[in-house]
Design a protein around this motif. Structure first.
Motif, PDB file in Angstrom:
ATOM      1  N   ARG A  24     -95.178 -47.329 -44.282  1.00 34.67           N
ATOM      2  CA  ARG A  24     -94.979 -46.554 -45.519  1.00 34.67           C
ATOM      3  C   ARG A  24     -95.653 -45.183 -45.433  1.00 34.67           C
ATOM      4  NH1 ARG A  24     -96.914 -49.914 -48.607  1.00 34.67           N
ATOM      5  NH2 ARG A  24     -98.967 -49.053 -49.046  1.00 34.67           N
ATOM      6  N   ALA A  25     -96.888 -45.151 -44.923  1.00 39.69           N
ATOM      7  CA  ALA A  25     -97.613 -43.879 -44.841  1.00 39.69           C
ATOM      8  C   ALA A  25     -96.888 -42.891 -43.934  1.00 39.69           C
ATOM      9  CB  ALA A  25     -99.035 -44.120 -44.354  1.00 39.69           C
ATOM     10  N   HIS A  26     -96.357 -43.394 -42.807  1.00 38.09           N
ATOM     11  CA  HIS A  26     -95.673 -42.495 -41.884  1.00 38.09           C
ATOM     12  C   HIS A  26     -94.285 -42.110 -42.397  1.00 38.09           C
ATOM     13  CE1 HIS A  26     -98.382 -42.135 -38.376  1.00 38.09           C
ATOM     14  NE2 HIS A  26     -98.930 -43.210 -38.922  1.00 38.09           N
ATOM     15  N   ARG A  27     -93.652 -42.979 -43.153  1.00 38.46           N
ATOM     16  CA  ARG A  27     -92.381 -42.588 -43.780  1.00 38.46           C
ATOM     17  C   ARG A  27     -92.617 -41.479 -44.795  1.00 38.46           C
ATOM     18  NH1 ARG A  27     -90.433 -43.789 -48.587  1.00 38.46           N
ATOM     19  NH2 ARG A  27     -91.769 -45.618 -48.904  1.00 38.46           N
ATOM     20  N   GLU A  28     -93.680 -41.612 -45.596  1.00 40.21           N
ATOM     21  CA  GLU A  28     -93.938 -40.649 -46.657  1.00 40.21           C
ATOM     22  C   GLU A  28     -94.421 -39.295 -46.144  1.00 40.21           C
ATOM     23  OE1 GLU A  28     -96.623 -42.714 -49.215  1.00 40.21           O
ATOM     24  OE2 GLU A  28     -95.017 -43.862 -50.215  1.00 40.21           O
ATOM     25  N   ARG A  29     -94.833 -39.234 -44.882  1.00 39.71           N
ATOM     26  CA  ARG A  29     -95.224 -37.949 -44.330  1.00 39.71           C
ATOM     27  C   ARG A  29     -94.045 -37.228 -43.682  1.00 39.71           C
ATOM     28  NH1 ARG A  29     -98.585 -38.947 -38.646  1.00 39.71           N
ATOM     29  NH2 ARG A  29     -96.755 -39.336 -37.338  1.00 39.71           N
ATOM     30  N   MET A  30     -92.915 -37.951 -43.519  1.00 40.84           N
ATOM     31  CA  MET A  30     -91.739 -37.356 -42.908  1.00 40.84           C
ATOM     32  C   MET A  30     -91.004 -36.468 -43.895  1.00 40.84           C
ATOM     33  SD  MET A  30     -91.382 -38.361 -39.712  1.00 40.84           S
ATOM     34  CE  MET A  30     -89.629 -38.140 -39.399  1.00 40.84           C
ATOM     35  N   GLN A  31     -90.510 -35.338 -43.417  1.00 47.31           N
ATOM     36  CA  GLN A  31     -89.728 -34.426 -44.243  1.00 47.31           C
ATOM     37  C   GLN A  31     -88.247 -34.737 -44.071  1.00 47.31           C
ATOM     38  OE1 GLN A  31     -90.684 -31.931 -46.358  1.00 47.31           O
ATOM     39  NE2 GLN A  31     -92.834 -32.504 -46.071  1.00 47.31           N
ATOM     40  N   PRO A  32     -87.519 -35.004 -45.166  1.00 53.81           N
ATOM     41  CA  PRO A  32     -86.078 -35.244 -45.039  1.00 53.81           C
ATOM     42  C   PRO A  32     -85.347 -33.966 -44.657  1.00 53.81           C
ATOM     43  CG  PRO A  32     -86.706 -35.139 -47.347  1.00 53.81           C
ATOM     44  CD  PRO A  32     -87.989 -35.104 -46.558  1.00 53.81           C
ATOM     45  N   ALA A  70     -82.784 -32.563 -45.973  1.00 52.78           N
ATOM     46  CA  ALA A  70     -82.368 -31.740 -47.111  1.00 52.78           C
ATOM     47  C   ALA A  70     -83.445 -31.691 -48.183  1.00 52.78           C
ATOM     48  CB  ALA A  70     -81.063 -32.266 -47.689  1.00 52.78           C
ATOM     49  N   ALA A  71     -84.684 -31.461 -47.782  1.00 54.11           N
ATOM     50  CA  ALA A  71     -85.812 -31.516 -48.722  1.00 54.11           C
ATOM     51  C   ALA A  71     -85.718 -30.468 -49.813  1.00 54.11           C
ATOM     52  CB  ALA A  71     -87.127 -31.332 -47.959  1.00 54.11           C
ATOM     53  N   GLY A  72     -85.058 -29.339 -49.540  1.00 54.12           N
ATOM     54  CA  GLY A  72     -85.013 -28.268 -50.534  1.00 54.12           C
ATOM     55  C   GLY A  72     -84.089 -28.538 -51.693  1.00 54.12           C
ATOM     56  N   ARG A  73     -83.246 -29.550 -51.655  1.00 56.51           N
ATOM     57  CA  ARG A  73     -82.263 -29.802 -52.707  1.00 56.51           C
ATOM     58  C   ARG A  73     -82.499 -31.140 -53.408  1.00 56.51           C
ATOM     59  NH1 ARG A  73     -79.113 -28.190 -48.339  1.00 56.51           N
ATOM     60  NH2 ARG A  73     -78.251 -30.293 -48.093  1.00 56.51           N
ATOM     61  N   ARG A  74     -83.752 -31.574 -53.482  1.00 52.82           N
ATOM     62  CA  ARG A  74     -84.047 -32.858 -54.107  1.00 52.82           C
ATOM     63  C   ARG A  74     -85.434 -32.847 -54.721  1.00 52.82           C
ATOM     64  NH1 ARG A  74     -84.016 -36.777 -48.941  1.00 52.82           N
ATOM     65  NH2 ARG A  74     -85.355 -38.116 -50.190  1.00 52.82           N
ATOM     66  N   ARG A  75     -85.707 -33.803 -55.573  1.00 53.98           N
ATOM     67  CA  ARG A  75     -87.007 -33.870 -56.252  1.00 53.98           C
ATOM     68  C   ARG A  75     -88.109 -34.292 -55.300  1.00 53.98           C
ATOM     69  NH1 ARG A  75     -85.685 -36.943 -61.999  1.00 53.98           N
ATOM     70  NH2 ARG A  75     -84.279 -35.351 -62.884  1.00 53.98           N
ATOM     71  N   THR A  76     -87.856 -35.340 -54.527  1.00 55.74           N
ATOM     72  CA  THR A  76     -88.898 -35.860 -53.637  1.00 55.74           C
ATOM     73  C   THR A  76     -88.801 -35.208 -52.267  1.00 55.74           C
ATOM     74  OG1 THR A  76     -89.714 -37.842 -52.520  1.00 55.74           O
ATOM     75  CG2 THR A  76     -87.381 -37.812 -53.061  1.00 55.74           C
ATOM     76  N   SER A  77     -89.958 -34.882 -51.707  1.00 53.94           N
ATOM     77  CA  SER A  77     -89.990 -34.200 -50.414  1.00 53.94           C
ATOM     78  C   SER A  77     -90.324 -35.146 -49.258  1.00 53.94           C
ATOM     79  CB  SER A  77     -91.020 -33.063 -50.454  1.00 53.94           C
ATOM     80  OG  SER A  77     -92.315 -33.578 -50.705  1.00 53.94           O
ATOM     81  N   VAL A  78     -90.324 -36.446 -49.524  1.00 55.87           N
ATOM     82  CA  VAL A  78     -90.626 -37.423 -48.483  1.00 55.87           C
ATOM     83  C   VAL A  78     -89.368 -38.195 -48.119  1.00 55.87           C
ATOM     84  CG1 VAL A  78     -93.006 -37.647 -49.283  1.00 55.87           C
ATOM     85  CG2 VAL A  78     -91.272 -39.268 -50.084  1.00 55.87           C
ATOM     86  N   LEU A  79     -89.398 -38.809 -46.962  1.00 59.27           N
ATOM     87  CA  LEU A  79     -88.265 -39.597 -46.500  1.00 59.27           C
ATOM     88  C   LEU A  79     -88.169 -40.883 -47.323  1.00 59.27           C
ATOM     89  CD1 LEU A  79     -86.218 -39.344 -44.075  1.00 59.27           C
ATOM     90  CD2 LEU A  79     -87.657 -41.042 -42.916  1.00 59.27           C
ATOM     91  N   ARG A  80     -86.998 -41.155 -47.867  1.00 57.37           N
ATOM     92  CA  ARG A  80     -86.797 -42.378 -48.652  1.00 57.37           C
ATOM     93  C   ARG A  80     -86.608 -43.573 -47.729  1.00 57.37           C
ATOM     94  NH1 ARG A  80     -82.548 -39.117 -51.937  1.00 57.37           N
ATOM     95  NH2 ARG A  80     -83.741 -38.328 -53.708  1.00 57.37           N
ATOM     96  N   ARG A  81     -86.829 -44.764 -48.297  1.00 54.58           N
ATOM     97  CA  ARG A  81     -86.616 -45.983 -47.512  1.00 54.58           C
ATOM     98  C   ARG A  81     -85.176 -46.076 -47.026  1.00 54.58           C
ATOM     99  NH1 ARG A  81     -89.811 -50.184 -51.481  1.00 54.58           N
ATOM    100  NH2 ARG A  81     -91.928 -49.806 -50.686  1.00 54.58           N
ATOM    101  N   GLU A  82     -84.228 -45.684 -47.877  1.00 49.63           N
ATOM    102  CA  GLU A  82     -82.826 -45.736 -47.488  1.00 49.63           C
ATOM    103  C   GLU A  82     -82.560 -44.866 -46.262  1.00 49.63           C
ATOM    104  OE1 GLU A  82     -83.993 -45.056 -50.435  1.00 49.63           O
ATOM    105  OE2 GLU A  82     -83.204 -46.532 -51.870  1.00 49.63           O
ATOM    106  N   GLU A  83     -83.251 -43.728 -46.210  1.00 45.14           N
ATOM    107  CA  GLU A  83     -83.051 -42.807 -45.091  1.00 45.14           C
ATOM    108  C   GLU A  83     -83.719 -43.334 -43.821  1.00 45.14           C
ATOM    109  OE1 GLU A  83     -82.869 -38.584 -47.510  1.00 45.14           O
ATOM    110  OE2 GLU A  83     -84.774 -39.667 -47.354  1.00 45.14           O
TER     111      GLU A  83
END
Length: 256
Positions: free
Chosen positions: A15-23, A25-38
Protein backbone atom coordinates in the motif's frame (compact mmCIF):
# COMPACT_ATOMS: atom_id res chain seq x y z
CA UNK A 1 0.43 -19.85 4.83
CA UNK A 2 1.75 -16.53 6.09
CA UNK A 3 1.19 -15.56 9.71
CA UNK A 4 -0.75 -12.42 10.63
CA UNK A 5 2.36 -10.26 11.12
CA UNK A 6 3.72 -11.20 7.69
CA UNK A 7 0.41 -10.46 6.03
CA UNK A 8 0.11 -7.12 7.80
CA UNK A 9 3.66 -6.07 6.92
CA UNK A 10 3.22 -7.19 3.32
CA UNK A 11 -0.02 -5.26 2.99
CA UNK A 12 1.46 -2.12 4.52
CA UNK A 13 4.48 -2.35 2.22
CA UNK A 14 2.44 -2.77 -0.97
CA UNK A 15 0.00 0.00 0.00
CA UNK A 16 2.76 2.47 0.91
CA UNK A 17 4.58 1.90 -2.37
CA UNK A 18 1.36 2.11 -4.38
CA UNK A 19 0.50 5.43 -2.74
CA UNK A 20 3.89 6.89 -3.59
CA UNK A 21 3.44 6.08 -7.29
CA UNK A 22 2.32 8.86 -9.61
CA UNK A 23 -0.45 7.86 -12.06
CA UNK A 24 0.04 8.65 -15.73
CA UNK A 25 -2.84 11.17 -15.75
CA UNK A 26 -2.29 12.76 -12.34
CA UNK A 27 -3.07 16.27 -13.59
CA UNK A 28 -6.70 15.47 -14.48
CA UNK A 29 -7.91 13.84 -11.26
CA UNK A 30 -8.44 14.53 -7.57
CA UNK A 31 -6.04 11.93 -6.20
CA UNK A 32 -2.38 12.03 -7.15
CA UNK A 33 -1.58 8.46 -6.09
CA UNK A 34 -1.92 5.21 -7.97
CA UNK A 35 -5.30 3.57 -7.31
CA UNK A 36 -5.67 -0.11 -6.49
CA UNK A 37 -7.50 -0.61 -9.78
CA UNK A 38 -4.52 0.81 -11.64
CA UNK A 39 -1.99 -1.29 -9.73
CA UNK A 40 -4.09 -4.38 -10.38
CA UNK A 41 -4.22 -3.59 -14.10
CA UNK A 42 -0.47 -2.98 -14.27
CA UNK A 43 0.31 -6.20 -12.38
CA UNK A 44 -2.24 -8.36 -14.18
CA UNK A 45 -4.11 -9.33 -11.00
CA UNK A 46 -7.69 -8.73 -9.91
CA UNK A 47 -8.67 -5.66 -7.91
CA UNK A 48 -10.07 -7.94 -5.22
CA UNK A 49 -6.76 -9.81 -4.94
CA UNK A 50 -4.86 -6.52 -4.73
CA UNK A 51 -7.23 -5.26 -2.03
CA UNK A 52 -6.90 -8.43 0.01
CA UNK A 53 -3.10 -8.28 -0.12
CA UNK A 54 -3.13 -4.69 1.16
CA UNK A 55 -5.64 -5.58 3.86
CA UNK A 56 -3.47 -8.43 5.13
CA UNK A 57 -6.00 -11.14 4.39
CA UNK A 58 -4.90 -14.81 4.29
CA UNK A 59 -4.01 -14.99 0.60
CA UNK A 60 -0.69 -15.89 -0.97
CA UNK A 61 0.44 -14.54 -4.33
CA UNK A 62 2.52 -16.64 -6.71
CA UNK A 63 6.14 -15.68 -7.41
CA UNK A 64 5.08 -14.60 -10.90
CA UNK A 65 2.34 -12.30 -9.55
CA UNK A 66 4.74 -10.84 -6.99
CA UNK A 67 7.23 -10.16 -9.78
CA UNK A 68 4.58 -8.26 -11.71
CA UNK A 69 3.64 -6.28 -8.59
CA UNK A 70 7.30 -5.40 -8.03
CA UNK A 71 7.61 -4.23 -11.63
CA UNK A 72 4.36 -2.25 -11.46
CA UNK A 73 5.58 -0.49 -8.31
CA UNK A 74 9.07 0.14 -9.79
CA UNK A 75 10.69 -1.48 -6.75
CA UNK A 76 14.44 -1.34 -6.30
CA UNK A 77 16.43 -4.57 -5.91
CA UNK A 78 16.38 -4.26 -2.13
CA UNK A 79 12.66 -3.46 -2.09
CA UNK A 80 11.87 -6.38 -4.37
CA UNK A 81 13.86 -8.75 -2.14
CA UNK A 82 11.96 -7.40 0.89
CA UNK A 83 8.62 -7.97 -0.89
CA UNK A 84 9.45 -11.61 -1.65
CA UNK A 85 10.78 -12.20 1.86
CA UNK A 86 7.58 -10.90 3.44
CA UNK A 87 5.51 -13.00 1.03
CA UNK A 88 7.49 -16.15 1.85
CA UNK A 89 8.37 -16.74 -1.78
CA UNK A 90 11.60 -17.29 -3.73
CA UNK A 91 12.21 -14.65 -6.35
CA UNK A 92 12.69 -16.31 -9.79
CA UNK A 93 14.71 -13.26 -10.83
CA UNK A 94 16.65 -12.93 -7.59
CA UNK A 95 20.42 -12.81 -7.08
CA UNK A 96 20.89 -16.14 -8.85
CA UNK A 97 19.85 -14.54 -12.10
CA UNK A 98 21.93 -11.39 -11.76
CA UNK A 99 25.49 -10.52 -12.66
CA UNK A 100 28.08 -13.31 -12.70
CA UNK A 101 30.87 -10.92 -11.72
CA UNK A 102 32.21 -10.86 -8.18
CA UNK A 103 31.12 -7.80 -6.16
CA UNK A 104 33.91 -5.20 -5.94
CA UNK A 105 33.74 -5.32 -2.13
CA UNK A 106 34.41 -9.06 -2.20
CA UNK A 107 37.41 -8.66 -4.52
CA UNK A 108 38.82 -5.87 -2.35
CA UNK A 109 38.40 -7.92 0.84
CA UNK A 110 40.12 -10.98 -0.65
CA UNK A 111 43.04 -8.87 -1.85
CA UNK A 112 43.41 -7.21 1.57
CA UNK A 113 43.54 -10.49 3.50
CA UNK A 114 46.99 -12.02 4.03
CA UNK A 115 46.05 -15.63 4.92
CA UNK A 116 44.37 -17.81 2.26
CA UNK A 117 41.09 -16.24 1.14
CA UNK A 118 38.77 -16.71 -1.81
CA UNK A 119 35.29 -15.80 -3.05
CA UNK A 120 32.55 -18.17 -4.22
CA UNK A 121 29.54 -17.44 -6.43
CA UNK A 122 26.15 -19.19 -6.23
CA UNK A 123 27.53 -22.27 -8.04
CA UNK A 124 30.56 -22.24 -5.75
CA UNK A 125 32.88 -21.24 -8.56
CA UNK A 126 35.94 -19.42 -7.28
CA UNK A 127 35.43 -15.87 -8.54
CA UNK A 128 38.48 -14.33 -6.83
CA UNK A 129 41.34 -15.48 -4.59
CA UNK A 130 44.64 -14.26 -3.19
CA UNK A 131 48.14 -15.64 -3.67
CA UNK A 132 48.08 -17.50 -0.35
CA UNK A 133 44.96 -19.42 -1.44
CA UNK A 134 46.55 -20.26 -4.79
CA UNK A 135 49.61 -21.68 -2.99
CA UNK A 136 47.45 -23.75 -0.63
CA UNK A 137 44.96 -25.14 -3.14
CA UNK A 138 47.25 -26.68 -5.72
CA UNK A 139 45.04 -28.21 -8.41
CA UNK A 140 42.16 -25.80 -7.80
CA UNK A 141 43.28 -22.17 -7.72
CA UNK A 142 46.58 -22.44 -9.57
CA UNK A 143 47.20 -22.66 -13.29
CA UNK A 144 44.38 -23.54 -15.70
CA UNK A 145 42.64 -25.99 -13.41
CA UNK A 146 38.99 -26.46 -12.49
CA UNK A 147 37.72 -23.42 -10.59
CA UNK A 148 34.52 -24.91 -9.15
CA UNK A 149 35.01 -26.03 -5.55
CA UNK A 150 32.62 -29.00 -5.70
CA UNK A 151 34.00 -30.26 -9.00
CA UNK A 152 37.50 -29.96 -7.60
CA UNK A 153 36.70 -31.85 -4.40
CA UNK A 154 34.65 -34.62 -6.03
CA UNK A 155 36.53 -35.07 -9.32
CA UNK A 156 40.18 -34.10 -8.88
CA UNK A 157 42.66 -36.65 -7.52
CA UNK A 158 44.78 -33.85 -6.02
CA UNK A 159 41.88 -32.98 -3.68
CA UNK A 160 41.96 -36.47 -2.21
CA UNK A 161 45.66 -36.01 -1.47
CA UNK A 162 45.32 -32.50 -0.07
CA UNK A 163 42.27 -33.11 2.15
CA UNK A 164 42.55 -35.58 5.09
CA UNK A 165 39.46 -37.75 5.63
CA UNK A 166 38.45 -36.75 2.10
CA UNK A 167 35.08 -38.55 1.99
CA UNK A 168 33.88 -37.04 5.26
CA UNK A 169 34.99 -33.54 4.22
CA UNK A 170 33.37 -33.95 0.80
CA UNK A 171 30.08 -35.01 2.36
CA UNK A 172 30.18 -32.04 4.72
CA UNK A 173 30.93 -29.66 1.87
CA UNK A 174 28.00 -30.98 -0.13
CA UNK A 175 25.68 -30.67 2.87
CA UNK A 176 26.72 -27.00 3.13
CA UNK A 177 26.07 -26.49 -0.58
CA UNK A 178 22.62 -28.04 -0.18
CA UNK A 179 21.73 -25.34 2.36
CA UNK A 180 22.33 -22.81 -0.43
CA UNK A 181 20.43 -25.00 -2.90
CA UNK A 182 17.20 -24.21 -1.04
CA UNK A 183 17.50 -20.67 -2.43
CA UNK A 184 18.64 -21.57 -5.96
CA UNK A 185 16.86 -24.81 -6.90
CA UNK A 186 14.72 -23.02 -9.50
CA UNK A 187 17.82 -21.73 -11.28
CA UNK A 188 18.39 -23.69 -14.51
CA UNK A 189 22.18 -23.34 -14.22
CA UNK A 190 22.17 -24.78 -10.72
CA UNK A 191 19.97 -27.70 -11.81
CA UNK A 192 22.26 -28.46 -14.73
CA UNK A 193 25.33 -28.20 -12.51
CA UNK A 194 23.96 -30.70 -9.99
CA UNK A 195 22.78 -33.16 -12.63
CA UNK A 196 26.11 -33.01 -14.45
CA UNK A 197 28.06 -33.73 -11.27
CA UNK A 198 25.70 -36.59 -10.45
CA UNK A 199 26.58 -38.20 -13.79
CA UNK A 200 30.32 -37.55 -13.48
CA UNK A 201 30.80 -38.63 -9.86
CA UNK A 202 29.02 -41.69 -8.42
CA UNK A 203 30.13 -40.58 -4.96
CA UNK A 204 28.58 -37.14 -5.49
CA UNK A 205 25.32 -38.80 -6.59
CA UNK A 206 25.37 -41.05 -3.52
CA UNK A 207 26.06 -38.16 -1.14
CA UNK A 208 23.48 -35.93 -2.85
CA UNK A 209 20.77 -38.57 -2.37
CA UNK A 210 21.52 -38.65 1.37
CA UNK A 211 19.79 -35.23 1.60
CA UNK A 212 22.15 -33.96 4.31
CA UNK A 213 21.98 -30.23 5.04
CA UNK A 214 24.41 -28.23 7.15
CA UNK A 215 25.18 -24.55 7.56
CA UNK A 216 28.71 -23.43 6.70
CA UNK A 217 29.94 -23.17 10.27
CA UNK A 218 33.66 -23.01 9.65
CA UNK A 219 36.07 -24.37 12.24
CA UNK A 220 39.30 -26.34 12.03
CA UNK A 221 40.48 -27.39 8.54
CA UNK A 222 43.64 -29.42 7.93
CA UNK A 223 45.49 -30.03 4.67
CA UNK A 224 48.28 -32.40 3.59
CA UNK A 225 50.24 -29.89 1.55
CA UNK A 226 52.92 -31.24 -0.79
CA UNK A 227 55.40 -28.54 0.30
CA UNK A 228 54.21 -27.34 3.69
CA UNK A 229 53.29 -30.69 5.21
CA UNK A 230 50.27 -30.89 7.51
CA UNK A 231 48.74 -27.39 7.73
CA UNK A 232 45.91 -26.36 10.05
CA UNK A 233 43.58 -23.39 9.61
CA UNK A 234 40.40 -22.02 11.12
CA UNK A 235 37.81 -21.36 8.43
CA UNK A 236 35.55 -18.31 8.51
CA UNK A 237 32.80 -17.58 5.96
CA UNK A 238 31.06 -14.26 5.31
CA UNK A 239 28.53 -12.95 2.77
CA UNK A 240 28.77 -9.48 1.17
CA UNK A 241 25.78 -7.37 2.17
CA UNK A 242 25.17 -6.24 -1.43
CA UNK A 243 25.34 -9.79 -2.84
CA UNK A 244 24.41 -12.39 -0.20
CA UNK A 245 24.53 -15.14 -2.85
CA UNK A 246 28.34 -14.78 -2.84
CA UNK A 247 30.72 -15.93 -0.10
CA UNK A 248 34.02 -14.76 1.31
CA UNK A 249 36.00 -17.67 2.76
CA UNK A 250 39.06 -16.95 4.90
CA UNK A 251 41.49 -19.47 6.43
CA UNK A 252 43.46 -18.13 9.38
CA UNK A 253 46.37 -20.21 10.74
CA UNK A 254 45.17 -22.32 13.65
CA UNK A 255 46.86 -21.87 17.00
CA UNK A 256 49.09 -24.82 17.87
Amino acid sequence: MLDSDQRRLLGEFVRAHRERMQPAAAGRRRTSVLRREELAARAGISVTWCTWIEQGRPVQASPEALGRIAQALSLSRAERAYLFELAGRLDPEGPAGSSAYAPPALIAAVKAIKPPAYGLDRLWNACCWNDAAARLFHGWLDGDCQRNLLRYVFLEHSARVLIPAWKDRARRLLAEFRADFAHTFRDAQVKTFVETLRRESPFFAEAWDEQAVQIREGGLRTFNHSRGGLLSFTQHTFAPSERPDYKLVMLTPAES
